[in-house]
Design a protein around this motif. Structure first.
Motif, short mmCIF file in Angstrom:
data_model
loop_
_atom_site.label_atom_id
_atom_site.label_comp_id
_atom_site.label_asym_id
_atom_site.label_seq_id
_atom_site.Cartn_x
_atom_site.Cartn_y
_atom_site.Cartn_z
N VAL A 1 -2.32 2.22 -5.47
CA VAL A 1 -2.63 2.81 -4.26
C VAL A 1 -2.65 1.21 -3.02
CG1 VAL A 1 -4.09 3.96 -2.80
CG2 VAL A 1 -3.70 4.53 -5.02
N ILE A 2 -3.31 0.33 -3.68
CA ILE A 2 -3.62 -0.88 -2.84
C ILE A 2 -3.52 -2.01 -3.93
CG2 ILE A 2 -5.25 -2.31 -1.32
CD1 ILE A 2 -6.68 0.19 -0.88
N LEU B 1 -2.91 6.66 0.53
CA LEU B 1 -4.03 6.15 1.34
C LEU B 1 -4.06 6.71 2.59
CD1 LEU B 1 -5.82 3.70 0.78
CD2 LEU B 1 -3.96 2.18 2.17
N PHE C 1 0.77 -1.46 -0.06
CA PHE C 1 -0.01 -0.02 -0.16
C PHE C 1 0.80 1.20 0.18
CE2 PHE C 1 0.40 -1.95 4.34
CZ PHE C 1 0.84 -0.93 4.86
#
Length: 291
Positions: free
Chosen positions: A71-72, A42, A37
């Motif tokens: 982002v993830i 985030l 992440f």
């Protein structure tokens, strides 16, 4: 008995070892050292903007479709598990939790016979997890603990673990393990991937209780309307096939015994109702509250 949870670095854990030593025997594990992440993006503001659609909100989390981007990133071990033929995965198998310091969950286990992979993104959380062989008393027909505000875990009565997860830790929480979770830092963000085995596990007290309740829900649909907010026809993300697999060995006599056992919990529920309602309200009011 209180015991220590096993912790293994992701660099030292093969998928095969995870499956043979933890997934199949359904033993909790903390996997350490995940960095999938981007904390620069985030942020709490990003989460509130992108993942707080009230149409997806359930009791304490926000469902989300699988996210796998810059982002993830979904860890490869998670992808492998979700792709297993012996696991049922719902349409939105990812959940997001964000709570402030002091937030405490009611002791509970997850419905739909869910396994969970819960990753700490920011903050840290204290977990108290209890074996399904020495469970807490249950609210009748439900998955929350029938315990008051002053409840304490007993080493003579409960097999449990008490530990803390930090950023980059991912907890494998097998089905039916009771868990009480304390948020410890100002902002505590978690991602959770959930999935249900296609087969029952009646080796524990709660595993046996679950198949009996599935049989009740299948035989007496009115129970679903009274006690359960989810759609029984979507049980475990699969529905009828999974329901049949779970309750095929449960006789009507055994089902009715379970019905009576659950009814016997109501006097205790009446005594503790105000305390449980207070804790439930505090839990709900603080979800995604980061002020």
């Amino acid at each position: 008995m209180k015991s220590e949870i096993t912790k293994i670095s992701i660099d030292d854990l093969t998928y095969e070892k995870f499956v043979s030593d933890f997934l199949i025997p359904e033993i909790p594990l903390v996997i350490q050292g995940l960095a999938n992440f981007d904390l620069r993006t985030l942020t709490p503001e990003f989460i509130l903007k992108n993942y707080t659609d009230e149409n997806k909100r359930e009791a304490g989390w926000f469902d989300a479709d699988l996210v796998d981007n810059e982002v993830i990133k979904i860890p490869s071990i998670v992808k492998s598990i979700l792709n297993r033929d012996d696991m049922s995965v719902r349409q939105s198998p990812m959940r997001l939790f964000m709570q402030p310091a002091g937030h405490v969950t009611l002791p509970h286990y997850d419905g739909n016979s869910l396994h969970g992979l819960n990753q700490q993104i920011t903050g840290k959380k204290r977990w108290i997890i209890t074996s399904p062989n020495t469970p807490l008393p249950n609210i009748p027909f439900m998955f929350a603990g029938l315990v008051g505000e002053n409840f304490t875990y007993s080493e003579s009565e409960h097999d449990y673990m008490d530990f803390t997860t930090h950023s980059g830790d991912m907890l494998f929480l097998p089905r039916y393990w009771y868990h009480e979770v304390h948020s410890l830092e100002k902002i505590n963000l978690n991602m959770n991937w959930v999935f249900t085995p296609n087969y029952p596990n009646q080796s524990s007290k709660l595993g046996r209780r679950e198949v009996e309740i599935v049989k009740l829900r299948d035989t007496l649909p009115i129970i679903n309307k009274i006690f359960f907010p989810d759609k029984f026809t979507n049980y475990g993300g699969q529905g009828t096939e999974l329901i049949n697999a779970y309750c095929k060995d449960v006789s009507k006599l055994r089902m009715m015994k379970r019905f009576l056992i659950e009814l016997l919990g109501y006097p205790r529920l009446l005594l503790l109702a105000k305390q449980i309602k207070k804790r439930a309200n505090e839990f709900s009011n603080n979800n995604f509250n980061i002020n």
